[in-house]
Design an enzyme around this catalytic site. Sequence first.
Site, PDB file in Angstrom:
ATOM      1  N   LYS A  65       0.871  -1.160   0.000  1.00 59.94           N
ATOM      2  CA  LYS A  65       0.000   0.000   0.000  1.00 59.94           C
ATOM      3  C   LYS A  65       0.909   1.212   0.000  1.00 59.94           C
ATOM      4  O   LYS A  65       1.564   1.522   1.002  1.00 59.94           O
ATOM      5  CB  LYS A  65      -0.916   0.009   1.235  1.00 59.94           C
ATOM      6  CG  LYS A  65      -1.856   1.198   1.244  1.00 59.94           C
ATOM      7  CD  LYS A  65      -2.665   1.268   2.526  1.00 59.94           C
ATOM      8  CE  LYS A  65      -3.337   2.637   2.612  1.00 59.94           C
ATOM      9  NZ  LYS A  65      -3.813   2.926   3.973  1.00 59.94           N
ATOM     10  N   ALA A  81      -9.612   5.748   4.104  1.00 62.38           N
ATOM     11  CA  ALA A  81      -9.376   6.892   4.989  1.00 62.38           C
ATOM     12  C   ALA A  81     -10.608   7.758   5.211  1.00 62.38           C
ATOM     13  O   ALA A  81     -11.300   8.147   4.280  1.00 62.38           O
ATOM     14  CB  ALA A  81      -8.245   7.766   4.483  1.00 62.38           C
ATOM     15  N   GLY A  82     -10.845   8.045   6.486  1.00 67.29           N
ATOM     16  CA  GLY A  82     -11.838   9.037   6.868  1.00 67.29           C
ATOM     17  C   GLY A  82     -13.225   8.493   7.177  1.00 67.29           C
ATOM     18  O   GLY A  82     -14.053   9.212   7.726  1.00 67.29           O
ATOM     19  N   ASN A  94      -9.738   1.707   9.604  1.00 66.58           N
ATOM     20  CA  ASN A  94      -8.908   1.356  10.752  1.00 66.58           C
ATOM     21  C   ASN A  94      -9.405   2.079  12.000  1.00 66.58           C
ATOM     22  O   ASN A  94      -9.977   1.477  12.905  1.00 66.58           O
ATOM     23  CB  ASN A  94      -7.442   1.695  10.467  1.00 66.58           C
ATOM     24  CG  ASN A  94      -6.511   1.211  11.583  1.00 66.58           C
ATOM     25  OD1 ASN A  94      -6.925   0.868  12.684  1.00 66.58           O
ATOM     26  ND2 ASN A  94      -5.234   1.168  11.324  1.00 66.58           N
ATOM     27  N   THR A  95      -9.264   3.416  12.025  1.00 65.58           N
ATOM     28  CA  THR A  95      -9.609   4.171  13.228  1.00 65.58           C
ATOM     29  C   THR A  95     -11.081   3.994  13.620  1.00 65.58           C
ATOM     30  O   THR A  95     -11.405   3.949  14.806  1.00 65.58           O
ATOM     31  CB  THR A  95      -9.289   5.662  13.010  1.00 65.58           C
ATOM     32  OG1 THR A  95      -7.962   5.759  12.496  1.00 65.58           O
ATOM     33  CG2 THR A  95      -9.372   6.444  14.306  1.00 65.58           C
TER      34      THR A  95
END
Lengths: 272, 64
Positions: A106, A193-194, A215-216
């Site tokens: 990645k 992301a996001g 992820n987060t």
Amino acid sequence: MYEPSTNLNDYLIIGGARFRSRLMVGTGKYKDFGVMRESLAASGAQIVTVSIRRVEIGAPGHTGILEAIDLASYHLLPNTAGCRTAEESVRVAKLARAMTESSWVKLEVIPDAKYLLPDSTETLRAAEVLVGEGFTVLPYIPADPVLARRLGEAGCATVMPLASPIGSGRGILTRASIEIIIEEAAVPVVVDAGLGVPSEAAACLEMGADAVLVNTALAEARDPVRMADAFRKAVEAGRAAYLAGRMAVRAHASPSSPTAGVVRAPDPEVPA
Amino acid sequence: MYVNGRTIQYRDGLTLYQLLNELAIDHRAVAVMHGDEVYRRGQVPDVPVAPNDVIEIVTMMQGG
């Protein structure tokens, strides 16, 4: 009769490999490896990201995440997070290949620490080098349709446009551009992301994205394992909705019940 | 030598494999870049190192 098995041939194909799951997950920010392992399992993800870091000198027995992940169960996707230039990312990709024994990478080239926005020109430069060296390259990119096309032409296996800044949980701020990327792309589009909640992941799949990476949103949920399960369901629902084909949008209402035969109040003017 | 950005004292006859042992690093858990050569996890060879060599020893960590 509806047969759920009709979707059995629906695979995500990246670099010649087939995957049932369209949810990729990261391994960062979990409070411990136990919660991480359970969350990975609950997510149903088959592709899992890791980072490559220097071993701490003078910390014997330091082996990172290697022993915490069942390497046989997941396809590892090492990232080049932390790299600021094409040169750094190529170096890390080579170390990642030596570490994971897989040529997947990645690609992240991010010079800016505040918004963690990727550097388009350095990413393209690094991608060209890595493709030339036989890597399967999954580049993390701004939601730029022209860049996405250039990376596809350069031989990247996917493009991974950002929905909003990494770890922000702000959802899909780049919707219009991601729609164009999906429409034009010759390679799988992975929205990365996001994303903060499952409905946003479902929305990406409904739009026709091939997969999402989170992820987060999992790691920082109050209950990461339950949230991982929720994302799994959302991604499955979003994909099924995409395959089902959404209804057309209308400007005005359209009644769902028959307009004829409606019972009215008795009209005193009209004799029975 | 520069190992993971740190200066490490070189001594005559030292090999890459020995260096990992001396740093108490399990060679099965790391990949190593020695100059332009990259060695796979568990395959770090007994090659000699030189006083100004740049060596990177990495492992897998959490990440997104």
